[in-house]
Design an enzyme around this catalytic site. Structure first.
Site, PDB file in Angstrom:
ATOM      1  N   HIS A 224       5.086  10.713 -16.877  1.00 49.56           N
ATOM      2  CA  HIS A 224       4.824   9.329 -17.295  1.00 49.56           C
ATOM      3  C   HIS A 224       6.015   8.431 -16.975  1.00 49.56           C
ATOM      4  O   HIS A 224       5.842   7.271 -16.593  1.00 49.56           O
ATOM      5  CB  HIS A 224       4.508   9.274 -18.799  1.00 49.56           C
ATOM      6  CG  HIS A 224       3.065   9.560 -19.098  1.00 49.56           C
ATOM      7  ND1 HIS A 224       2.545   9.571 -20.368  1.00 49.56           N
ATOM      8  CD2 HIS A 224       2.034   9.845 -18.288  1.00 49.56           C
ATOM      9  CE1 HIS A 224       1.255   9.848 -20.314  1.00 49.56           C
ATOM     10  NE2 HIS A 224       0.923  10.030 -19.063  1.00 49.56           N
TER      11      HIS A 224
ATOM     12  N   HIS B  37       3.958  16.062 -18.384  1.00 47.43           N
ATOM     13  CA  HIS B  37       3.510  14.679 -18.576  1.00 47.43           C
ATOM     14  C   HIS B  37       4.626  13.743 -19.066  1.00 47.43           C
ATOM     15  O   HIS B  37       4.597  12.556 -18.760  1.00 47.43           O
ATOM     16  CB  HIS B  37       2.324  14.628 -19.541  1.00 47.43           C
ATOM     17  CG  HIS B  37       1.031  15.071 -18.905  1.00 47.43           C
ATOM     18  ND1 HIS B  37       0.844  16.334 -18.393  1.00 47.43           N
ATOM     19  CD2 HIS B  37      -0.134  14.416 -18.686  1.00 47.43           C
ATOM     20  CE1 HIS B  37      -0.376  16.438 -17.895  1.00 47.43           C
ATOM     21  NE2 HIS B  37      -0.994  15.287 -18.057  1.00 47.43           N
TER      22      HIS B  37
ATOM     23  N   ARG C 213     -20.715   1.219 -32.782  1.00 48.18           N
ATOM     24  CA  ARG C 213     -19.965   2.264 -33.510  1.00 48.18           C
ATOM     25  C   ARG C 213     -20.213   3.666 -32.927  1.00 48.18           C
ATOM     26  O   ARG C 213     -20.010   4.663 -33.602  1.00 48.18           O
ATOM     27  CB  ARG C 213     -20.287   2.244 -35.008  1.00 48.18           C
ATOM     28  CG  ARG C 213     -19.896   0.932 -35.660  1.00 48.18           C
ATOM     29  CD  ARG C 213     -19.583   1.111 -37.131  1.00 48.18           C
ATOM     30  NE  ARG C 213     -19.128  -0.150 -37.696  1.00 48.18           N
ATOM     31  CZ  ARG C 213     -19.925  -1.045 -38.268  1.00 48.18           C
ATOM     32  NH1 ARG C 213     -21.217  -0.803 -38.390  1.00 48.18           N
ATOM     33  NH2 ARG C 213     -19.435  -2.150 -38.734  1.00 48.18           N
TER      34      ARG C 213
ATOM     35  N   LYS D 132     -10.540  12.999 -24.755  1.00 44.03           N
ATOM     36  CA  LYS D 132      -9.537  11.932 -24.850  1.00 44.03           C
ATOM     37  C   LYS D 132     -10.049  10.756 -24.036  1.00 44.03           C
ATOM     38  O   LYS D 132     -10.372  10.907 -22.853  1.00 44.03           O
ATOM     39  CB  LYS D 132      -8.190  12.395 -24.297  1.00 44.03           C
ATOM     40  CG  LYS D 132      -7.375  13.189 -25.285  1.00 44.03           C
ATOM     41  CD  LYS D 132      -5.965  13.420 -24.756  1.00 44.03           C
ATOM     42  CE  LYS D 132      -5.139  14.232 -25.734  1.00 44.03           C
ATOM     43  NZ  LYS D 132      -3.815  14.604 -25.188  1.00 44.03           N
TER      44      LYS D 132
ATOM     45  N   ASN E  27       0.004  18.948 -22.036  1.00 42.64           N
ATOM     46  CA  ASN E  27       0.832  17.835 -21.554  1.00 42.64           C
ATOM     47  C   ASN E  27       2.033  18.312 -20.742  1.00 42.64           C
ATOM     48  O   ASN E  27       2.947  17.518 -20.466  1.00 42.64           O
ATOM     49  CB  ASN E  27       1.328  16.987 -22.740  1.00 42.64           C
ATOM     50  CG  ASN E  27       0.179  16.321 -23.470  1.00 42.64           C
ATOM     51  OD1 ASN E  27      -0.831  15.986 -22.858  1.00 42.64           O
ATOM     52  ND2 ASN E  27       0.315  16.156 -24.773  1.00 42.64           N
TER      53      ASN E  27
ATOM     54  N   ARG F 254      -2.801  21.865 -28.401  1.00 41.46           N
ATOM     55  CA  ARG F 254      -3.309  20.996 -27.330  1.00 41.46           C
ATOM     56  C   ARG F 254      -2.152  20.331 -26.587  1.00 41.46           C
ATOM     57  O   ARG F 254      -2.269  20.016 -25.400  1.00 41.46           O
ATOM     58  CB  ARG F 254      -4.270  19.943 -27.888  1.00 41.46           C
ATOM     59  CG  ARG F 254      -4.891  19.106 -26.790  1.00 41.46           C
ATOM     60  CD  ARG F 254      -6.069  18.270 -27.221  1.00 41.46           C
ATOM     61  NE  ARG F 254      -6.604  17.588 -26.048  1.00 41.46           N
ATOM     62  CZ  ARG F 254      -7.780  17.009 -25.975  1.00 41.46           C
ATOM     63  NH1 ARG F 254      -8.581  17.015 -27.030  1.00 41.46           N
ATOM     64  NH2 ARG F 254      -8.185  16.423 -24.863  1.00 41.46           N
TER      65      ARG F 254
ATOM     66  N   HIS G  58      -1.272   9.788 -10.610  1.00 40.21           N
ATOM     67  CA  HIS G  58      -1.041  10.476 -11.885  1.00 40.21           C
ATOM     68  C   HIS G  58      -0.807  11.982 -11.673  1.00 40.21           C
ATOM     69  O   HIS G  58       0.161  12.556 -12.177  1.00 40.21           O
ATOM     70  CB  HIS G  58      -2.236  10.234 -12.815  1.00 40.21           C
ATOM     71  CG  HIS G  58      -2.166  11.013 -14.092  1.00 40.21           C
ATOM     72  ND1 HIS G  58      -1.292  10.692 -15.117  1.00 40.21           N
ATOM     73  CD2 HIS G  58      -2.828  12.126 -14.503  1.00 40.21           C
ATOM     74  CE1 HIS G  58      -1.433  11.566 -16.095  1.00 40.21           C
ATOM     75  NE2 HIS G  58      -2.362  12.443 -15.751  1.00 40.21           N
TER      76      HIS G  58
ATOM     77  N   LYS H 156      -9.072  24.893 -20.639  1.00 42.37           N
ATOM     78  CA  LYS H 156      -9.014  23.637 -21.400  1.00 42.37           C
ATOM     79  C   LYS H 156      -9.948  23.712 -22.607  1.00 42.37           C
ATOM     80  O   LYS H 156      -9.582  23.283 -23.712  1.00 42.37           O
ATOM     81  CB  LYS H 156      -9.374  22.440 -20.507  1.00 42.37           C
ATOM     82  CG  LYS H 156      -9.367  21.143 -21.314  1.00 42.37           C
ATOM     83  CD  LYS H 156      -8.756  19.976 -20.641  1.00 42.37           C
ATOM     84  CE  LYS H 156      -8.567  18.817 -21.623  1.00 42.37           C
ATOM     85  NZ  LYS H 156      -8.262  17.557 -21.018  1.00 42.37           N
TER      86      LYS H 156
ATOM     87  N   GLU I  11      -4.875  17.533 -31.303  1.00 48.32           N
ATOM     88  CA  GLU I  11      -3.454  17.707 -30.974  1.00 48.32           C
ATOM     89  C   GLU I  11      -2.572  17.627 -32.217  1.00 48.32           C
ATOM     90  O   GLU I  11      -1.545  16.950 -32.223  1.00 48.32           O
ATOM     91  CB  GLU I  11      -3.053  16.629 -29.959  1.00 48.32           C
ATOM     92  CG  GLU I  11      -1.955  17.077 -29.016  1.00 48.32           C
ATOM     93  CD  GLU I  11      -1.781  16.126 -27.823  1.00 48.32           C
ATOM     94  OE1 GLU I  11      -2.768  15.853 -27.116  1.00 48.32           O
ATOM     95  OE2 GLU I  11      -0.654  15.671 -27.625  1.00 48.32           O
TER      96      GLU I  11
ATOM     97  N   GLU J  24      -3.013  19.727 -11.661  1.00 54.02           N
ATOM     98  CA  GLU J  24      -3.540  20.027 -13.001  1.00 54.02           C
ATOM     99  C   GLU J  24      -4.157  21.433 -13.042  1.00 54.02           C
ATOM    100  O   GLU J  24      -4.204  22.064 -14.091  1.00 54.02           O
ATOM    101  CB  GLU J  24      -4.570  18.977 -13.429  1.00 54.02           C
ATOM    102  CG  GLU J  24      -4.049  17.532 -13.443  1.00 54.02           C
ATOM    103  CD  GLU J  24      -3.319  17.148 -14.738  1.00 54.02           C
ATOM    104  OE1 GLU J  24      -3.060  18.030 -15.575  1.00 54.02           O
ATOM    105  OE2 GLU J  24      -3.000  15.949 -14.890  1.00 54.02           O
TER     106      GLU J  24
END
Ligand code: NAD
Ligand code: GLY
Length: 370
Positions: free
Chosen positions: A253, A249, A121, A143, A246, A242, A267, A227, A237, A185
């Site tokens: 994607h 993105h 956990r 993330k 993206n 936040r 990427h 960041k 987000e 980035e």
């Protein structure tokens, strides 16, 4: 040496940026070593290049170090590798108070962070990023995720590391193409809300890509500070803040999905082309000047980075690309929020985008290049 803090209350942590930090790794990670032993995760390429000197230093400091090696490549962000990693952690007798160290690029950081979030956990983890992309983006902000047959990063958790140790010198072994992918980035932070940093990138991007120490340090610390600020304002987000990270993105994607999420289009390369498309689409809607989109494309071209659908090797038409977008995890109530721009340094989240219009724009982008 720079030390930045990401302010998240009890989950706050420091990010240290220091050229040569890995030559003093035992001292840097000492606060996170429990029971005189440490558990490390890396990929096959990074382990071959950088593990021997790290292991030697830990041994010299009297710290036992166990290493789990994951095959290099995006395909390892999988259920199978997650199971192998968590089995290994349990076999090593990991305790909740232990720290797991992620030594690698975004693939290793995302996989290891997710494993750390679920094993017993949750145990602590520290990021030691080794790609430019991971140093300026994925190692900071918590993330974590794996990919599944249904799509990329669909299974994961927000789970912050306890510390991030960035050594820009480790990038000296990174292939130039990976360096350029990470650089997209870096430029992203200028496009989001820092036009002066974008100008700096135009002037110094070549130095960053050549690994010039001062330029690299400035690019990394400016990116990480941006960041950390944005994540500090909107960790999960939920406030349209936040989401700015993206930029590029959603287009990106779709391009990655069309090219198979792999070597054909990295990427960072997809994000770079995606940002150029986002600015061109913003210009098409009259939101920003075409010269801003052209300026971004010119900078990327000067850095030998892909900027068009053709450069990216994408053959799918607009409808097919938009179909990939419809599977985006940001889809809500049948619409997809898009990051658009009013100019360089003026990115905003637009909730009013018609996907059929995006498809038409992408068909035009294909036609323009013919
Ligand atoms: P990666 O981790 O796959 O690394 C790219 C390649 O570089 C790999 O082959 C790796 O073995 C090699 N490599 C890494 N460091 C090296 C070094 N110092 N010297 C030589 N080779 C080295 O890819 P990446 O570009 O770092 O990260 C991409 C991943 O990050 C994607 O899965 C993406 O979804 C994820 N990501 C996550 C976030 C986040 O916020 N969590 C943000 C952006 C991207
Ligand atoms: N890379 C996007 C984010 O961390 O939110």
């Amino acid at each position: 040496m720079a030390r930045l803090t990401i302010a998240l209350g009890q989950r706050s942590y420091e990010i240290a940026v220091e050229a040569g930090a890995l030559d003093g790794v035992a001292d840097h990670v000492a606060p996170w070593i429990k029971r005189n032993r440490s558990l490390w995760v890396s990929d096959s390429t990074v382990a071959e290049r950088h593990w021997p000197r790290i292991a030697a230093q830990l041994e010299a400091a009297g710290v036992a170090a166990a290493l789990h090696i994951v095959p290099a490549g995006e395909a390892s962000k999988s259920w199978a590798e997650l199971a192998r990693l968590t089995d290994w952690l349990l076999a090593e007798g990991v305790e909740r108070s232990d720290t797991v160290f992620a030594l690698g690029g975004g693939m290793i950081g995302d996989l290891t962070g997710f494993a750390a979030s679920i094993v017993k956990r949750g145990c602590d983890f520290v990021q030691v990023p080794t790609t430019l992309l991971a140093q300026v983006d994925s190692s900071v902000g918590g993330k974590t995720a794996i990919n599944t047959a249904a799509g990329k990063n669909l299974i994961g958790a927000f789970y912050q590391p306890r510390f991030v140790l960035i050594d820009p010198q480790v990038l000296s072994t990174l292939p130039p193409r990976e360096m350029r992918a990470g650089y997209a980035e870096v430029v992203k932070y200028g496009l989001i809300d820092d036009a002066a940093f974008f100008e700096w990138c135009e002037a110094h991007g070549a130095d960053v890509l050549a690994g010039h120490p001062d330029a690299l340090h400035h690019a990394i610390t400016t990116s990480v500070a941006a960041k950390a600020r944005i994540v500090g304002e909107d960790e999960r987000e939920t406030k349209d803040r936040r989401a700015l990270l993206n930029l590029g993105h959603t287009f990106g994607h779709a391009l990655e999905a069309d090219t198979g999420f792999g070597e054909r289009l990295l990427h960072g390369e997809a994000v770079g082309v995606g940002m150029v498309l986002a600015l061109h689409y913003s210009a098409r809607r009259g939101l920003c000047a075409s010269r801003d989109a052209d300026r971004l494309a010119a900078h990327f071209q000067a850095c030998s980075m892909p900027v068009t659908l053709q450069d990216a090797g994408v053959t799918a038409d607009g409808a097919e690309l938009v179909d990939h977008m419809r599977h985006d995890k940001k889809m809500a109530g049948g619409t997809l929020p898009f990051l658009l721009a009013r100019g360089i340094g003026q990115t905003f989240l637009c909730h009013d985008v018609d996907l059929d219009d995006v498809a038409a724009f992408l068909d035009e982008a294909h036609a323009d290049a013919r």
